[in-house]
Design a protein around this motif. Sequence first.
Motif, PDB file in Angstrom:
ATOM      1  N   UNK A 348       0.930  -1.281   0.083  1.00 35.85           N
ATOM      2  CA  UNK A 348      -0.017  -0.090  -0.084  1.00 35.85           C
ATOM      3  C   UNK A 348       0.764   1.345  -0.097  1.00 35.85           C
ATOM      4  N   UNK A 349       1.932   1.142   0.864  1.00 38.20           N
ATOM      5  CA  UNK A 349       2.881   2.234   0.699  1.00 38.20           C
ATOM      6  C   UNK A 349       3.571   2.611  -0.797  1.00 38.20           C
ATOM      7  N   UNK A 350       3.903   1.362  -1.493  1.00 30.79           N
ATOM      8  CA  UNK A 350       4.390   1.616  -2.507  1.00 30.79           C
ATOM      9  C   UNK A 350       3.188   2.071  -3.723  1.00 30.79           C
ATOM     10  N   UNK A 351       2.032   1.654  -3.569  1.00 29.27           N
ATOM     11  CA  UNK A 351       0.778   2.070  -4.441  1.00 29.27           C
ATOM     12  C   UNK A 351       0.908   3.942  -4.148  1.00 29.27           C
ATOM     13  N   UNK A 352       0.755   4.001  -2.964  1.00 30.40           N
ATOM     14  CA  UNK A 352       0.649   5.334  -2.828  1.00 30.40           C
ATOM     15  C   UNK A 352       1.715   6.271  -3.116  1.00 30.40           C
ATOM     16  N   UNK A 353       2.839   5.750  -3.171  1.00 26.41           N
ATOM     17  CA  UNK A 353       4.286   6.577  -3.520  1.00 26.41           C
ATOM     18  C   UNK A 353       3.892   6.946  -5.187  1.00 26.41           C
ATOM     19  N   UNK A 354       3.474   5.743  -5.802  1.00 23.46           N
ATOM     20  CA  UNK A 354       3.054   6.000  -7.259  1.00 23.46           C
ATOM     21  C   UNK A 354       1.979   7.102  -7.561  1.00 23.46           C
ATOM     22  N   UNK A 355       0.663   6.817  -6.946  1.00 22.73           N
ATOM     23  CA  UNK A 355      -0.483   7.694  -6.945  1.00 22.73           C
ATOM     24  C   UNK A 355      -0.095   9.267  -6.328  1.00 22.73           C
ATOM     25  N   UNK A 356       0.875   9.380  -5.522  1.00 24.94           N
ATOM     26  CA  UNK A 356       1.144  10.729  -5.204  1.00 24.94           C
ATOM     27  C   UNK A 356       1.964  11.318  -6.295  1.00 24.94           C
ATOM     28  N   UNK A 357       2.828  10.481  -7.033  1.00 27.51           N
ATOM     29  CA  UNK A 357       3.695  11.285  -8.121  1.00 27.51           C
ATOM     30  C   UNK A 357       2.569  11.609  -9.473  1.00 27.51           C
ATOM     31  N   UNK A 358       1.695  10.636  -9.545  1.00 26.89           N
ATOM     32  CA  UNK A 358       0.708  10.802 -10.513  1.00 26.89           C
ATOM     33  C   UNK A 358      -0.154  12.182 -10.479  1.00 26.89           C
ATOM     34  N   UNK A 359      -0.494  12.269  -9.181  1.00 25.24           N
ATOM     35  CA  UNK A 359      -1.333  13.334  -8.861  1.00 25.24           C
ATOM     36  C   UNK A 359      -0.713  14.706  -8.913  1.00 25.24           C
ATOM     37  N   UNK A 360       0.725  14.966  -8.845  1.00 31.32           N
ATOM     38  CA  UNK A 360       1.424  15.942  -9.074  1.00 31.32           C
ATOM     39  C   UNK A 360       1.121  16.440 -10.384  1.00 31.32           C
ATOM     40  N   UNK A 361       1.191  15.407 -11.442  1.00 35.76           N
ATOM     41  CA  UNK A 361       0.723  15.715 -13.058  1.00 35.76           C
ATOM     42  C   UNK A 361      -0.774  16.513 -13.068  1.00 35.76           C
ATOM     43  N   UNK A 362      -1.388  15.556 -12.482  1.00 31.81           N
ATOM     44  CA  UNK A 362      -2.925  16.165 -12.422  1.00 31.81           C
ATOM     45  C   UNK A 362      -2.996  17.336 -11.944  1.00 31.81           C
ATOM     46  N   UNK A 363      -2.280  17.868 -10.653  1.00 30.06           N
ATOM     47  CA  UNK A 363      -2.685  19.264  -9.974  1.00 30.06           C
ATOM     48  C   UNK A 363      -2.020  20.317 -10.808  1.00 30.06           C
ATOM     49  N   UNK A 364      -0.926  20.078 -11.167  1.00 28.40           N
ATOM     50  CA  UNK A 364      -0.051  21.275 -11.804  1.00 28.40           C
ATOM     51  C   UNK A 364      -0.582  21.616 -13.071  1.00 28.40           C
ATOM     52  N   UNK A 365      -1.073  20.352 -14.126  1.00 28.69           N
ATOM     53  CA  UNK A 365      -1.221  20.650 -15.559  1.00 28.69           C
ATOM     54  C   UNK A 365      -2.858  20.310 -15.656  1.00 28.69           C
ATOM     55  N   UNK A 366      -3.008  19.128 -15.331  1.00 26.44           N
ATOM     56  CA  UNK A 366      -4.552  18.873 -15.821  1.00 26.44           C
ATOM     57  C   UNK A 366      -5.725  19.630 -15.161  1.00 26.44           C
ATOM     58  N   UNK A 367      -5.734  20.088 -13.800  1.00 25.42           N
ATOM     59  CA  UNK A 367      -6.566  20.766 -13.411  1.00 25.42           C
ATOM     60  C   UNK A 367      -7.216  22.040 -13.994  1.00 25.42           C
ATOM     61  N   UNK A 368      -6.331  22.636 -15.039  1.00 23.15           N
ATOM     62  CA  UNK A 368      -6.319  23.705 -15.576  1.00 23.15           C
ATOM     63  C   UNK A 368      -7.353  23.455 -16.957  1.00 23.15           C
ATOM     64  N   UNK A 369      -7.649  22.385 -17.224  1.00 20.68           N
ATOM     65  CA  UNK A 369      -8.341  21.878 -18.416  1.00 20.68           C
ATOM     66  C   UNK A 369      -9.581  21.808 -18.365  1.00 20.68           C
ATOM     67  N   UNK A 370     -10.267  22.054 -19.432  1.00 19.37           N
ATOM     68  CA  UNK A 370     -11.840  21.912 -19.321  1.00 19.37           C
ATOM     69  C   UNK A 370     -12.030  20.458 -19.521  1.00 19.37           C
TER      70      UNK A 370
END
Length: 439
Positions: A348-370
């Motif tokens: 679960x810690x390994x899965x969280x590590x991956x999710x956390x990195x993926x969410x960086x891309x979502x927050x900084x980039x994708x949240x701005x898009x329609x």
Amino acid sequence: MAKFVLIGSGLAGGLLTAYLGRRGHHVDLYERRADPREGNIVGGRSINLAISTRGIHALEQIGIGHEALQHAIPMRGRMIHDRSGELHFSPYDVDPKKCINSIGRAALNTTVIEAAQRYPNVRVHFNHKCTGVELDSALAHLEAENGAITAGGDAVIGVDGAFSAVRNSMQIAIGNFEYDESYLAHGYKELTIPPASDGSWRMEKNALHIWPRKSFMMIALPNPDGSFTCTLFWEFEGPRSFSTMKTDQDVRRFFKEEFPDAVPLMPGLLEDFRNNPTGSLVTIRCAPWFYRDKTCLVGDAAHAVVPFYGQGMNAAFEDCVVLDECLQQFPENRERAFAEYFRRRKENADALADLAIENFIEMRDKTASKTYRARKKLDHALEAALPGIYLPLYTMVTFTRMPYAKAARRARTQDLLVYASLLLIAAVLVAAMIWLVGI
Ligand SMILES: Cc1cc2nc3c(=O)[nH]c(=O)nc-3n(C[C@H](O)[C@H](O)[C@H](O)COP(=O)(O)OP(=O)(O)OC[C@H]3O[C@@H](n4cnc5c(N)ncnc54)[C@H](O)[C@@H]3O)c2cc1C
């Protein structure tokens, strides 16, 4: 009852000590810093954090949920600030009652330490820095004000954060110890939006504010005193990066270009930028997290993750709950308890590590898009239409205690089904149109 030596009275160290104290174990907790109640602020780390279901559950289990959360500020969704200063609100969940909470690190740290100190079998020693551990004898070496001392017990637990001295000793002593640390190219710097003159918040209080700018972003979380703590996540190096901010003018120009609506709210921007440290963002994976019945790692010491899912502390608190359960399950066999804790948490810690990195891309980039906003609306519509069957990934991670790895797997299956259904619907529509045109 066993005697535990715990190293590190950060968030997880204080909480784990309370859990062990409640079971009647003898605990000596050693912390390198001074007592946080003497005004020692945890330097270099976030001033406030987002706490959600997993962390709250861990606090409630030990009876301090209410006490810890009394000054927390609910954040119901993301407030996206685009370059023109326009705002878009995106709720976290279809249920408006589901929110994450902004909580002060120092106050929470004090609450968990005080919870631990209510047990007479617990002793807390500040200004004691661990320099190493002898694993076979469960002996910790410490530097104190009056010189070096050793502290022994039945087991030493390392709750000493991402740069753990206990883990370092395990790495040296255990031949096949697996260790991996990876740094992001981005660092972070904390800045402040102070309260308005009447003490109120100068932006929407019940939201996590994001200024997504593709390769970097700034976020802001509210504090109870009316201020916001902003964090700028930005590349260390590059043509436009922390390294190119040589003068106040560079900083002012960059903020005016990128965060024009925030600049008037940040009168101390230049001073904050100059004086506050630039922190690094590390992911640490290691194995095993224990050595026989003598040593064990908990929290960031076992699995530091980048902060973009707001789950590092939540996961560290969940570790405390699971370790407590395992020690209760195998009261006569601590090695088995440590092994079971490691088995339940590592994936679960390994899965969280991956999710956390993926969410960086979502927050900084994708949240701005329609497209992102449309996808969130679809997620919420499906969640409302299929209650308990369809759960968005963010909901599973943040508002349930479903194991992280299971949440990640389930989200992948759901995505496949949603895309397959959309393709099927599109194919049926195209076929229907061809048929109609043919008529
Ligand atoms: C910018 C940022 C934002 C974050 N935001 C969130 C968020 O919103 N939500 C969330 O859930 N998580 C968040 N996190 C992650 C969270 O801060 C950590 O996961 C959490 O602090 C881990 O708790 P811990 O007790 O394991 O480690 P720590 O909190 O780091 O505590 C470790 C303690 O050990 C002590 N120590 C270290 N070495 C020694 C030694 N040799 N001897 C004695 N004592 C020692 C330290 O002084 C410290 O008190 C964020 C992290 C960062 C960097």
